[in-house]
Design a protein around this motif. Structure first.
Motif, PDB file in Angstrom:
ATOM      1  N   GLY A 313       0.794  -1.226   0.000  1.00  0.00           N
ATOM      2  CA  GLY A 313       0.000   0.000   0.000  1.00  0.00           C
ATOM      3  C   GLY A 313       0.824   1.273   0.000  1.00  0.00           C
ATOM      4  O   GLY A 313       0.394   2.300   0.526  1.00  0.00           O
ATOM      5  N   LEU A 314       2.005   1.220  -0.625  1.00  0.00           N
ATOM      6  CA  LEU A 314       2.897   2.371  -0.583  1.00  0.00           C
ATOM      7  C   LEU A 314       2.533   3.434  -1.612  1.00  0.00           C
ATOM      8  O   LEU A 314       2.822   4.619  -1.411  1.00  0.00           O
ATOM      9  CB  LEU A 314       4.341   1.913  -0.831  1.00  0.00           C
ATOM     10  N   VAL A 315       1.953   3.039  -2.732  1.00  0.00           N
ATOM     11  CA  VAL A 315       1.723   3.956  -3.845  1.00  0.00           C
ATOM     12  C   VAL A 315       0.346   3.674  -4.442  1.00  0.00           C
ATOM     13  O   VAL A 315      -0.274   2.635  -4.180  1.00  0.00           O
ATOM     14  CB  VAL A 315       2.803   3.796  -4.940  1.00  0.00           C
ATOM     15  N   TYR A 316      -0.081   4.617  -5.289  1.00  0.00           N
ATOM     16  CA  TYR A 316      -1.312   4.386  -6.051  1.00  0.00           C
ATOM     17  C   TYR A 316      -1.004   3.633  -7.333  1.00  0.00           C
ATOM     18  O   TYR A 316      -1.764   2.762  -7.760  1.00  0.00           O
ATOM     19  CB  TYR A 316      -1.987   5.723  -6.377  1.00  0.00           C
ATOM     20  N   SER A 317       0.103   3.965  -7.981  1.00  0.00           N
ATOM     21  CA  SER A 317       0.478   3.276  -9.204  1.00  0.00           C
ATOM     22  C   SER A 317       1.997   3.261  -9.333  1.00  0.00           C
ATOM     23  O   SER A 317       2.694   4.093  -8.753  1.00  0.00           O
ATOM     24  CB  SER A 317      -0.148   3.940 -10.436  1.00  0.00           C
ATOM     25  N   VAL A 318       2.491   2.310 -10.111  1.00  0.00           N
ATOM     26  CA  VAL A 318       3.913   2.217 -10.421  1.00  0.00           C
ATOM     27  C   VAL A 318       4.029   1.530 -11.774  1.00  0.00           C
ATOM     28  O   VAL A 318       3.294   0.587 -12.059  1.00  0.00           O
ATOM     29  CB  VAL A 318       4.690   1.449  -9.331  1.00  0.00           C
ATOM     30  N   SER A 334       8.408   4.939 -12.882  1.00  0.00           N
ATOM     31  CA  SER A 334       8.030   6.081 -12.062  1.00  0.00           C
ATOM     32  C   SER A 334       6.945   5.678 -11.072  1.00  0.00           C
ATOM     33  O   SER A 334       6.127   4.788 -11.346  1.00  0.00           O
ATOM     34  CB  SER A 334       7.509   7.228 -12.939  1.00  0.00           C
ATOM     35  N   THR A 335       6.963   6.339  -9.920  1.00  0.00           N
ATOM     36  CA  THR A 335       5.922   6.177  -8.934  1.00  0.00           C
ATOM     37  C   THR A 335       5.917   7.410  -8.037  1.00  0.00           C
ATOM     38  O   THR A 335       6.805   8.264  -8.124  1.00  0.00           O
ATOM     39  CB  THR A 335       6.126   4.893  -8.108  1.00  0.00           C
ATOM     40  N   ALA A 336       4.914   7.510  -7.188  1.00  0.00           N
ATOM     41  CA  ALA A 336       4.816   8.635  -6.249  1.00  0.00           C
ATOM     42  C   ALA A 336       4.243   8.116  -4.943  1.00  0.00           C
ATOM     43  O   ALA A 336       3.393   7.212  -4.931  1.00  0.00           O
ATOM     44  CB  ALA A 336       3.930   9.735  -6.814  1.00  0.00           C
ATOM     45  N   THR A 337       4.723   8.684  -3.838  1.00  0.00           N
ATOM     46  CA  THR A 337       4.303   8.209  -2.528  1.00  0.00           C
ATOM     47  C   THR A 337       4.404   9.342  -1.517  1.00  0.00           C
ATOM     48  O   THR A 337       4.933  10.418  -1.812  1.00  0.00           O
ATOM     49  CB  THR A 337       5.180   7.025  -2.086  1.00  0.00           C
ATOM     50  N   ARG A 338       3.890   9.107  -0.321  1.00  0.00           N
ATOM     51  CA  ARG A 338       4.052  10.078   0.750  1.00  0.00           C
ATOM     52  C   ARG A 338       5.522  10.266   1.059  1.00  0.00           C
ATOM     53  O   ARG A 338       6.311   9.329   0.997  1.00  0.00           O
ATOM     54  CB  ARG A 338       3.334   9.588   2.010  1.00  0.00           C
ATOM     55  N   ALA A 339       5.883  11.479   1.405  1.00  0.00           N
ATOM     56  CA  ALA A 339       7.290  11.782   1.652  1.00  0.00           C
ATOM     57  C   ALA A 339       7.884  10.884   2.729  1.00  0.00           C
ATOM     58  O   ALA A 339       9.039  10.449   2.618  1.00  0.00           O
ATOM     59  CB  ALA A 339       7.450  13.248   2.038  1.00  0.00           C
ATOM     60  N   ASP A 340       7.098  10.560   3.762  1.00  0.00           N
ATOM     61  CA  ASP A 340       7.640   9.755   4.850  1.00  0.00           C
ATOM     62  C   ASP A 340       7.743   8.274   4.493  1.00  0.00           C
ATOM     63  O   ASP A 340       8.278   7.485   5.273  1.00  0.00           O
ATOM     64  CB  ASP A 340       6.807   9.934   6.121  1.00  0.00           C
ATOM     65  N   ARG A 341       7.258   7.902   3.295  1.00  0.00           N
ATOM     66  CA  ARG A 341       7.355   6.503   2.871  1.00  0.00           C
ATOM     67  C   ARG A 341       8.202   6.354   1.607  1.00  0.00           C
ATOM     68  O   ARG A 341       8.260   5.287   1.001  1.00  0.00           O
ATOM     69  CB  ARG A 341       5.960   5.921   2.641  1.00  0.00           C
ATOM     70  N   ALA A 342       8.868   7.423   1.221  1.00  0.00           N
ATOM     71  CA  ALA A 342       9.652   7.392  -0.012  1.00  0.00           C
ATOM     72  C   ALA A 342      10.818   6.417   0.088  1.00  0.00           C
ATOM     73  O   ALA A 342      11.121   5.685  -0.866  1.00  0.00           O
ATOM     74  CB  ALA A 342      10.156   8.791  -0.351  1.00  0.00           C
ATOM     75  N   ALA A 343      11.508   6.398   1.240  1.00  0.00           N
ATOM     76  CA  ALA A 343      12.644   5.500   1.391  1.00  0.00           C
ATOM     77  C   ALA A 343      12.207   4.049   1.286  1.00  0.00           C
ATOM     78  O   ALA A 343      12.847   3.230   0.614  1.00  0.00           O
ATOM     79  CB  ALA A 343      13.342   5.764   2.727  1.00  0.00           C
ATOM     80  N   GLU A 344      11.109   3.698   1.951  1.00  0.00           N
ATOM     81  CA  GLU A 344      10.606   2.327   1.888  1.00  0.00           C
ATOM     82  C   GLU A 344      10.162   1.969   0.471  1.00  0.00           C
ATOM     83  O   GLU A 344      10.408   0.861  -0.008  1.00  0.00           O
ATOM     84  CB  GLU A 344       9.432   2.163   2.857  1.00  0.00           C
ATOM     85  N   THR A 345       9.533   2.925  -0.208  1.00  0.00           N
ATOM     86  CA  THR A 345       9.096   2.683  -1.584  1.00  0.00           C
ATOM     87  C   THR A 345      10.284   2.422  -2.496  1.00  0.00           C
ATOM     88  O   THR A 345      10.291   1.476  -3.284  1.00  0.00           O
ATOM     89  CB  THR A 345       8.284   3.881  -2.100  1.00  0.00           C
ATOM     90  N   ALA A 346      11.298   3.269  -2.395  1.00  0.00           N
ATOM     91  CA  ALA A 346      12.485   3.104  -3.232  1.00  0.00           C
ATOM     92  C   ALA A 346      13.162   1.769  -2.967  1.00  0.00           C
ATOM     93  O   ALA A 346      13.591   1.071  -3.893  1.00  0.00           O
ATOM     94  CB  ALA A 346      13.456   4.252  -2.997  1.00  0.00           C
ATOM     95  N   ALA A 347      13.267   1.388  -1.693  1.00  0.00           N
ATOM     96  CA  ALA A 347      13.901   0.123  -1.347  1.00  0.00           C
ATOM     97  C   ALA A 347      13.104  -1.065  -1.872  1.00  0.00           C
ATOM     98  O   ALA A 347      13.675  -2.066  -2.330  1.00  0.00           O
ATOM     99  CB  ALA A 347      14.074   0.023   0.165  1.00  0.00           C
TER     100      ALA A 347
END
Length: 458
Positions: A313-318, A334-347
């Motif tokens: 549930g980190l992003v709406y789309s990727v 490309s994807t977009a996420t909340r700033a506080d979850r960006a590190a987890e999304t990238a990882a």
């Protein structure tokens, strides 16, 4: 019923009939593609279809933003926006009035390697439409009023983009990947370069790029080959025989892993990721195309979507796609996420891509991807304009006039070993990653000093 209403209604009808020759029977469709050569030697791929009285033409000149002068990115973009702003003895207002009175649709755009155009009209108006196109290509006016108006419009877009995380992350990625190479420059220019572009720059670009030797044309619609040949000569015959292009050197995108952060105080962080890809002519391109669909191209069915969106549930789309140019290739996602979850999304993105590189797809994933990619082509070719656009792209990619007939078989030949080999080639080195948003661990590694992101749109 107005002419515009008829044109829209006819387009809807054309969407249905186009499925019959091109979608449901690709082998039959390939036999419908003709090679028309005008009396003057101008070639076009042509599909004659009299079901609806429309004609669509798509064409491309080699050049694009890669031919912008050093230090002046954006010349090709300004030119593309000005070609229909008056030509010959017609000023901008009169030119647009001629287009609108007959519902003629004329558009121009630029990419890294090509300046592309499209023209769409009712059958009865093809003489007037092709005449206006001839004027636009051979005798653009570049009057001061439209030049400054278009400069102002592009400037407004660039100022908006300078605070848009999607654009900033995209710009940063391309510069991280290609640095000072023409592919690393923002295709739409920058605010600084826009202010320096003069009419002489536009005319020089026009003379260098708008020529017949590297022109590709595709036409679909209610017109016969003999008439089309005469129109091709009238429209393109007065252009210079040879272009004068500056050679663009072959280049490989920067080797991962590298990351860069564009600071921006917004709630959502945009992450653009990718790395070196393949040329369209690479023998592994089709396996890479299929396995990329499994990893990130399959919308709701891709591994990235399932892992990053559905499970966590980190992003709406990727998404992720292969991008190929004349002198290089990359994969880009490309994807977009909340700033506080960006590190987890990238990882998570990085981990899933590494898993594909190490293990490859399963046989079931491969079979399902191949079935989808063969069937989806029919739905993608649902208008005459889309068909013409695809035929131009096949020419640019040197795929041959029978490629539509061969495409399904080429997909079928991709084996599990092929897919695994392509996955390791593409994704075994890690990622280039650009993030635009609040500072996060996703961009903890500093960018090289020569990879500072531009501030404007590609």
């Amino acid at each position: 019923m107005t002419r515009q209403q008829f044109l829209r209604g006819a387009a809807a009808g054309a969407a249905v009939v186009a499925l019959r020759p091109f979608g449901l029977s690709p082998a039959h469709a390939a036999t419908r593609i003709q090679r028309v050569v005008s009396p003057g030697g101008i070639e076009a791929w042509f599909v004659q279809d009299a079901t609806v009285p429309l004609v669509s033409i798509e064409y491309a000149f080699a050049g694009g933003a890669a031919q912008d002068p050093p230090g002046k990115p954006g010349v090709s973009n300004v030119l593309a926006n000005l070609l229909d702003e008056g030509a010959g003895d017609l000023d901008s207002t009169t030119f647009h009035d001629r287009l609108e009175r007959r519902a003629i649709q004329m558009n121009f755009s630029t990419s890294r390697d090509y300046l592309r155009g499209s023209l769409r009209m009712l059958k009865e108006d093809h003489d007037q439409a092709f005449e206006l196109l001839q004027l636009a290509l051979s005798a653009p006016r570049f009057d001061s009023e439209p030049v400054e108006r278009i400069r102002s419009q592009i400037g407004s877009e660039l100022r908006r983009d300078s605070t848009t995380p999607t654009t900033l992350a995209g710009n940063a990625f391309w510069q991280l990947a290609y640095g000072d190479h023409p592919y690393g420059r923002p295709s739409n220019g920058t605010l600084d370069s826009l202010a320096t572009i003069q009419v002489d720059d536009l005319r020089t670009y026009q003379r260098k790029v708008l020529a017949r030797d590297k022109l590709k044309i595709a036409v679909v619609g209610d017109i016969d080959g003999a008439t089309l040949g005469k129109l091709l000569d009238r429209t393109f015959g007065a252009l210079p025989a040879k272009s004068d292009l500056t050679p663009v050197p072959a280049v490989t995108a920067a080797m991962p892993p590298k990351r860069v952060q564009v600071p921006l105080d917004v709630p959502q962080t945009v992450i653009v990721f990718g790395g070196p890809g393949l040329l369209r002519s690479d023998p592994d391109f089709m396996p890479a195309y299929v396995v990329n669909h499994i990893l990130g191209g399959g919308a709701l069915s891709s591994r990235l979507y399932k892992e990053v969106r559905e499970k966590r549930g980190l992003v709406y789309s990727v998404y992720q796609s292969l991008v190929w140019m004349n002198q290089s290739g990359v994969f880009v996602g490309s994807t977009a996420t909340r700033a506080d979850r960006a590190a987890e999304t990238a990882a998570t993105v990085d981990s899933e891509i590494r898993r594909m590189a190490e293990q490859g797809p399963t046989q079931q994933e491969l079979d399902e991807a191949k079935s989808y990619l063969k069937g989806s082509q029919a739905l993608a070719l649902d208008t005459s304009s889309k068909i013409a656009s695809v035929m131009v792209q096949y020419q640019l990619d040197n795929l041959g006039i029978d490629y539509l007939d061969k495409r399904g078989a080429l997909i079928d030949t991709v084996s599990l070993d092929d897919a695994r080999r392509a996955a390791k080639r593409l994704w075994g080195q890690g990622l280039l990653m650009a993030a635009a948003g609040r500072s996060t661990e996703a961009s903890a590694k500093p960018a090289p000093t020569d990879a500072a992101p531009p501030t404007d749109k590609n």
